[in-house]
Design a protein around this motif. Structure first.
Motif, PDB file in Angstrom:
ATOM      1  N   GLU A 126       0.634  -1.252   0.362  1.00  0.00           N
ATOM      2  CA  GLU A 126       0.081  -0.016   0.008  1.00  0.00           C
ATOM      3  C   GLU A 126       1.060   1.482   0.020  1.00  0.00           C
ATOM      4  OE1 GLU A 126      -3.192   0.110   2.931  1.00  0.00           O
ATOM      5  OE2 GLU A 126      -3.179  -1.898   3.380  1.00  0.00           O
ATOM      6  N   TYR A 204      -1.061  -1.034  -3.602  1.00  0.00           N
ATOM      7  CA  TYR A 204      -2.587  -0.673  -3.367  1.00  0.00           C
ATOM      8  C   TYR A 204      -2.769   0.470  -3.694  1.00  0.00           C
ATOM      9  CZ  TYR A 204      -3.905  -5.258  -3.223  1.00  0.00           C
ATOM     10  OH  TYR A 204      -4.133  -6.635  -3.311  1.00  0.00           O
ATOM     11  N   THR A 205      -3.662   1.745  -4.318  1.00  0.00           N
ATOM     12  CA  THR A 205      -3.237   2.859  -4.396  1.00  0.00           C
ATOM     13  C   THR A 205      -4.458   3.539  -4.059  1.00  0.00           C
ATOM     14  OG1 THR A 205      -2.929   3.820  -6.620  1.00  0.00           O
ATOM     15  CG2 THR A 205      -0.936   3.488  -5.752  1.00  0.00           C
ATOM     16  N   VAL A 239      -5.887   1.333   1.216  1.00  0.00           N
ATOM     17  CA  VAL A 239      -4.973   1.922   1.660  1.00  0.00           C
ATOM     18  C   VAL A 239      -5.305   2.487   3.422  1.00  0.00           C
ATOM     19  CG1 VAL A 239      -3.912   3.042  -0.517  1.00  0.00           C
ATOM     20  CG2 VAL A 239      -5.469   4.042   0.296  1.00  0.00           C
ATOM     21  N   CYS A 242      -2.242   2.226   5.090  1.00  0.00           N
ATOM     22  CA  CYS A 242      -1.338   3.442   5.304  1.00  0.00           C
ATOM     23  C   CYS A 242      -2.469   4.717   5.862  1.00  0.00           C
ATOM     24  CB  CYS A 242      -1.363   4.002   3.770  1.00  0.00           C
ATOM     25  SG  CYS A 242      -0.176   2.473   3.205  1.00  0.00           S
TER      26      CYS A 242
END
Length: 294
Positions: A126, A204-205, A239, A242
């Protein structure tokens, strides 16, 4: 638990430093020779003589503790409290009766001594970014003080004293990284994701445009969630980890009431060390802190 018995006096702190520093054997910090004998003492510290280079040293020689006017017990107390409890330097000044200026210089030296994290990604990963207020704190200004709020909507920039900070979560290794940057662009993203083991790294964004070029790169398999469309989770793609880690990083910076942007890296490295000692008992955590800086 707080390791009170290890920090009750400078002698006990000196004994701990001796145990940690020479755990793999005694050697001269200058020529690395093992031909070393005990040679009296220096205050609470054992003194040694190297037979090869004929110079003396003690347990603090060649470390950030050398030549410090602050007692080792007080320094270790400050470093431990700074990491474990996120104590501000101003509060530490009040607790151990050391001048704010001297203590700040030593804490910042400690932060700079910590090694930069080596990013080696296993994947999937992520990646996300957040922005912090970090201007010219503590330096002379050649212009009037600015308003703390952004003058316009949108993402901040380094030049506008709102630098981006990237968070990476490697789900394969469970490592987490917090990396300040001067710009949130494609070049920075590629630099952060460059070192990976698999041929095609799953990333993953969110929908930020700086991540869009990853779609056309065979080295990456990008899956995105578009927050603007109300999408936050799509199977494994999100995300959220994050964003959770970013919220902890914001809380870490909060007690320091604004950090200069050129010192942002130094303040975020202890945050990463804090996570590694989080679940360790006080004695083991303190030993690791010493190992990181000698």
């Amino acid at each position: 638990m707080f390791p009170f018995e290890l920090l009750s006096s400078e002698a006990s702190a000196a004994n701990l430093l001796e145990q940690v520093r020479w755990r793999e054997g005694l050697c001269c910090p200058r020529c690395r020779s093992e031909s070393v004998i005990k040679h009296g003492s220096y205050r609470e510290y054992q003194r040694y003589l190297c037979k090869d280079c004929d110079r003396t040293f003690n347990d603090k020689t060649g470390t950030i503790f050398a030549h410090a006017k602050i007692g080792l017990d007080k320094l270790l107390f400050a470093f431990y409290s700074f990491l474990r409890f996120n104590t501000s330097i101003r509060q530490l000044d009040a607790e151990i009766d050391v001048s704010y200026r001297s203590l700040r210089r030593r804490v910042e030296q400690f932060a700079r001594t910590l090694d930069a994290p080596s990013i080696n990604l296993v994947g999937p990963v992520e990646i996300d970014e957040f922005y912090v207020s970090a201007g010219k704190k503590g330096r002379e200004r050649d212009q009037e003080s600015r308003s703390r709020a952004l003058s316009k909507r949108g993402r901040g920039t380094y030049e506008e004293d709102k630098p981006p900070v990237f968070t990476l979560v490697d789900r394969g290794s469970d490592h987490r990284y917090v990396v300040p940057a001067k710009s949130a662009d494609e070049a920075t993203v590629r630099l952060l994701l460059d070192n990976h083991e698999k041929e095609s790294l799953t990333v993953y964004t969110d929908g930020f445009r700086a991540y869009d070029p990853l779609d056309d790169d065979e080295s990456f398999h990008r899956e995105a969630v578009i927050h603007g469309d109300g999408e936050y989770v799509d199977g494994d793609a999100h995300v959220n980890t994050c964003e959770s880690h970013a919220s902890l990083a914001r809380r870490w910076l909060s007690p320091h009431r604004g950090v200069s942007k050129d010192k942002l890296t130094a303040y975020l490295r202890p945050f990463q060390l804090r996570r590694r000692i989080l679940r360790k008992p006080g004695r083991e955590a303190l030993k690791q802190i010493i190992r990181e800086v000698i």
